[in-house]
Design a protein around this motif. Structure first.
Motif, PDB file in Angstrom:
ATOM      1  N   ASN A  44     -12.132 -12.640  13.925  1.00  0.00           N
ATOM      2  CA  ASN A  44     -11.015 -12.898  14.975  1.00  0.00           C
ATOM      3  C   ASN A  44     -11.548 -14.136  15.937  1.00  0.00           C
ATOM      4  N   GLU A  45     -12.702 -14.519  15.877  1.00  0.00           N
ATOM      5  CA  GLU A  45     -13.296 -15.509  16.469  1.00  0.00           C
ATOM      6  C   GLU A  45     -12.331 -16.889  16.626  1.00  0.00           C
ATOM      7  N   ASP A  46     -12.274 -17.527  17.989  1.00  0.00           N
ATOM      8  CA  ASP A  46     -11.644 -18.557  17.985  1.00  0.00           C
ATOM      9  C   ASP A  46     -12.486 -19.640  18.536  1.00  0.00           C
ATOM     10  N   ILE A  47     -12.428 -20.932  17.678  1.00  0.00           N
ATOM     11  CA  ILE A  47     -13.315 -22.015  17.995  1.00  0.00           C
ATOM     12  C   ILE A  47     -12.488 -23.216  18.595  1.00  0.00           C
ATOM     13  N   ILE A  48     -12.854 -23.852  19.506  1.00  0.00           N
ATOM     14  CA  ILE A  48     -12.417 -25.004  20.198  1.00  0.00           C
ATOM     15  C   ILE A  48     -13.357 -26.170  19.977  1.00  0.00           C
ATOM     16  N   LEU A  49     -12.791 -27.035  19.114  1.00  0.00           N
ATOM     17  CA  LEU A  49     -13.867 -28.199  18.624  1.00  0.00           C
ATOM     18  C   LEU A  49     -13.243 -29.550  19.609  1.00  0.00           C
ATOM     19  N   ILE A  50     -14.191 -29.924  20.616  1.00  0.00           N
ATOM     20  CA  ILE A  50     -13.736 -30.937  21.465  1.00  0.00           C
ATOM     21  C   ILE A  50     -14.459 -31.984  21.188  1.00  0.00           C
ATOM     22  N   ASP A  62      -3.718 -22.350  26.238  1.00  0.00           N
ATOM     23  CA  ASP A  62      -2.970 -20.901  26.320  1.00  0.00           C
ATOM     24  C   ASP A  62      -2.574 -20.247  24.824  1.00  0.00           C
ATOM     25  N   ASN A  63      -2.405 -21.295  24.172  1.00  0.00           N
ATOM     26  CA  ASN A  63      -2.519 -20.839  22.669  1.00  0.00           C
ATOM     27  C   ASN A  63      -3.859 -19.679  22.384  1.00  0.00           C
ATOM     28  N   VAL A  64      -5.016 -20.375  22.777  1.00  0.00           N
ATOM     29  CA  VAL A  64      -6.109 -19.577  22.498  1.00  0.00           C
ATOM     30  C   VAL A  64      -6.074 -18.248  23.318  1.00  0.00           C
ATOM     31  N   ARG A 124      -7.705 -13.500  19.846  1.00  0.00           N
ATOM     32  CA  ARG A 124      -7.709 -12.561  20.798  1.00  0.00           C
ATOM     33  C   ARG A 124      -9.269 -12.155  20.717  1.00  0.00           C
ATOM     34  N   GLY A 125      -9.964 -12.738  20.091  1.00  0.00           N
ATOM     35  CA  GLY A 125     -11.455 -12.409  19.755  1.00  0.00           C
ATOM     36  C   GLY A 125     -12.515 -13.227  20.808  1.00  0.00           C
ATOM     37  N   PRO A 126     -13.613 -13.321  20.358  1.00  0.00           N
ATOM     38  CA  PRO A 126     -14.503 -14.232  21.293  1.00  0.00           C
ATOM     39  C   PRO A 126     -14.026 -15.739  21.132  1.00  0.00           C
ATOM     40  N   ILE A 127     -14.238 -16.491  22.048  1.00  0.00           N
ATOM     41  CA  ILE A 127     -14.066 -17.802  21.999  1.00  0.00           C
ATOM     42  C   ILE A 127     -15.326 -18.676  22.066  1.00  0.00           C
ATOM     43  N   HIS A 128     -15.268 -19.744  21.054  1.00  0.00           N
ATOM     44  CA  HIS A 128     -16.556 -20.223  21.096  1.00  0.00           C
ATOM     45  C   HIS A 128     -16.104 -21.926  21.026  1.00  0.00           C
ATOM     46  N   VAL A 129     -16.708 -22.626  22.187  1.00  0.00           N
ATOM     47  CA  VAL A 129     -16.293 -24.013  22.330  1.00  0.00           C
ATOM     48  C   VAL A 129     -17.569 -24.811  21.630  1.00  0.00           C
ATOM     49  N   GLY A 172      -9.881 -14.405   9.765  1.00  0.00           N
ATOM     50  CA  GLY A 172      -9.435 -14.418  11.091  1.00  0.00           C
ATOM     51  C   GLY A 172      -9.839 -15.590  12.055  1.00  0.00           C
ATOM     52  N   LEU A 173     -10.789 -16.188  11.448  1.00  0.00           N
ATOM     53  CA  LEU A 173     -11.117 -17.499  12.485  1.00  0.00           C
ATOM     54  C   LEU A 173     -10.009 -18.411  12.500  1.00  0.00           C
ATOM     55  N   ARG A 174      -9.896 -18.972  13.869  1.00  0.00           N
ATOM     56  CA  ARG A 174      -8.900 -19.971  13.968  1.00  0.00           C
ATOM     57  C   ARG A 174      -9.791 -21.170  14.896  1.00  0.00           C
ATOM     58  N   ILE A 175      -9.231 -22.268  14.407  1.00  0.00           N
ATOM     59  CA  ILE A 175      -9.894 -23.670  14.960  1.00  0.00           C
ATOM     60  C   ILE A 175      -9.007 -24.442  15.792  1.00  0.00           C
ATOM     61  N   PHE A 176      -9.352 -24.551  16.964  1.00  0.00           N
ATOM     62  CA  PHE A 176      -8.223 -25.530  17.795  1.00  0.00           C
ATOM     63  C   PHE A 176      -9.178 -26.816  18.014  1.00  0.00           C
ATOM     64  N   THR A 177      -8.664 -28.014  17.365  1.00  0.00           N
ATOM     65  CA  THR A 177      -9.270 -29.315  17.854  1.00  0.00           C
ATOM     66  C   THR A 177      -8.564 -30.082  18.687  1.00  0.00           C
TER      67      THR A 177
END
Length: 465
Positions: A386-392, A458-460, A280-285, A414-419
């Protein structure tokens, strides 16, 4: 008689409408571009440059007011090419449809005005000349030109019909992307103008809106909304009041008691507890814009005309995530990368305009390859807790040990990476550094792809992984 009367007003626009028009009639605006085309088309055959400018601007302003506020017609006006064009529009249901689409929306009214001026360019020279010939032949002012109106009704009907389809399309796309948060009118107008001209941009933003809509329709259950009752406490949070306290509020004879307790922070409240996961922190694509992204999901290049490319799916996902982040007031940044990037390839939260970012992300593409080491070594030092990274990406690049250690350390903080993979040959190493991996290249149906992407988004949005 003069064909270009700057004082010849056919429709009575309000002061407010004129102000809205002038605010959208600046240099390089969509209206200014349409006016310029029409001015050139008329002046090339008829001269009278200053009169042409006045006449076109007057017609443009009146057309805007008719679309924007359905301005009333002024009776007993002299005939002119402007009045003829207005009269034809008044007879057509396509014009009414345009009014319904754009009414009370100054930006879409400006887009409609610019499109009509531009599309009228091919007809206006002949229309002006025919009216001039009629005046010379009749040597008198007449109230209408029925045969001219009949002749040009068909072409103008086609223009309005095409415009209505396009503007209806654009309005639906912008609506799905939350048009009310687009930013300044100037930014929105530029996006609208580009959208009306660029079929690929339309498809990307249409997909983005669909993804965002699917994502928002999913039931959200977050542990941040702690719903385990631990005990009672006292305060004034009405949402957590006990049933007993609410019954006091419901009874007219005891309402004052409730308000007294509220004022003194003495209401009985349910004390809620629950585990708050990281997120639930910043989102970085991190958006791959390498040349191979122009292929289809199964690797066809060049891509067939009606098949979505990796690039289109990737950018639609990034833009949809930007929309959700903006609505939820989460920091959002996007980095477009290949072997590296330049400063203008990054849109950092707080340093860009929403509509401008959407436009740039949707249209940017390069030809070089990818380098994950360079990417993560540049990005990781800038991330927040708590940042979330979305790697596309469609990259098959390997990450070295030093970079992998940096990622592992950041994930512990706290970093999460969604690929999100858009190729069947995605590097197996992604499983080692990602909290979740989705490879849409293994899906066939577009609806299945959209649902899978929306679920990852939605998970992000929540604290689920």
């Amino acid at each position: 008689m003069s064909l270009f009367k700057s004082n010849n007003v056919n429709y009575d626009s309000s002061l407010f409408s004129d102000m809205q028009y002038e605010a959208r009639n600046g240099t390089r605006s969509a209206i200014e571009q349409g006016r310029s085309k029409l001015e050139q088309a008329i002046a090339s055959d008829n001269g009278h440059h200053d009169q042409v400018l006045d006449a076109v601007n007057n017609f443009s302003r009146e057309f805007f007011s008719r679309i924007y506020e359905n301005a009333e017609e002024i009776s007993d006006t002299d005939p002119s090419w402007q009045s003829a064009a207005h009269d034809i529009c008044s007879q057509l249901p396509e014009f009414e449809r345009l009014q319904d689409l754009c009414g009370d929306d100054s930006d879409f009214s400006a887009l409609a005005t610019s499109q009509f001026l531009t599309k009228l360019e091919d007809q206006i020279g002949d229309l002006v000349n025919e009216i001039e010939d009629e005046d010379k032949d009749w040597d008198q002012i007449v109230c209408d030109y029925p045969h001219i109106i009949d002749k040009y009704r068909g072409p103008i009907r086609n223009i309005l019909d095409e415009m209505s389809d396009d503007i209806g399309d654009c309005k639906g796309i912008i609506g799905n992307l939350a048009g009310n948060i687009m930013g300044s009118s100037q930014d929105k107008q530029k996006l609208l103008l580009d959208l009306s001209k660029n079929k690929k941009l339309k498809e990307i933003l249409r997909r983005a809106g669909k993804l965002a809509s699917i994502c928002e329709s999913l039931p959200v259950k977050s542990s941040l909304c702690s719903d385990d009752i631990a005990s009672l406490e006292f305060g004034r949070d009405i949402k957590r009041t006990t049933n007993g306290q609410r019954s006091i509020l419901a009874d007219p004879y005891t309402q004052d008691m409730f308000y007294a307790k509220w004022a003194s922070h003495d209401l009985e409240l349910l004390k809620m507890e629950g585990k708050e996961k990281l997120g639930r922190g910043p989102i970085h694509v991190l958006l791959d814009t390498s040349g191979s992204m122009r292929a289809t999901l199964d690797g066809q290049f060049p891509a067939p005309e009606n098949e979505a490319t990796r690039n289109e799916w990737a950018k639609a996902t990034a833009i949809a995530m930007a929309r959700i982040a903006k609505i939820e007031d989460r920091s959002f940044s996007v980095t477009m990368f290949t072997m590296g990037w330049r400063d203008q390839d990054q849109f950092i939260h707080g340093q860009y305009k929403y509509a401008e970012m959407i436009n740039e992300v949707a249209t940017r593409i390069y030809d070089s390859g990818t380098c994950f080491d360079t990417l993560f070594q540049k990005v990781l030092p800038t991330i927040k807790k708590n940042e979330d990274i979305i790697l596309i990406t469609d990259g098959e690049d390997y990450i070295g040990n030093e970079t992998m250690e940096m990622i592992t350390s950041a994930r512990k903080e706290g970093l999460r990476i969604f690929t999100i993979g858009v190729t069947k040959l995605l590097s197996p190493q992604t499983d080692q550094y990602s909290d979740q991996v989705l490879n849409i290249a293994h899906l066939v149906d577009e609806d299945d792809i959209a649902r899978a992407l929306a679920q990852t988004m939605d998970n992000v949005r929540t604290d689920k992984t």
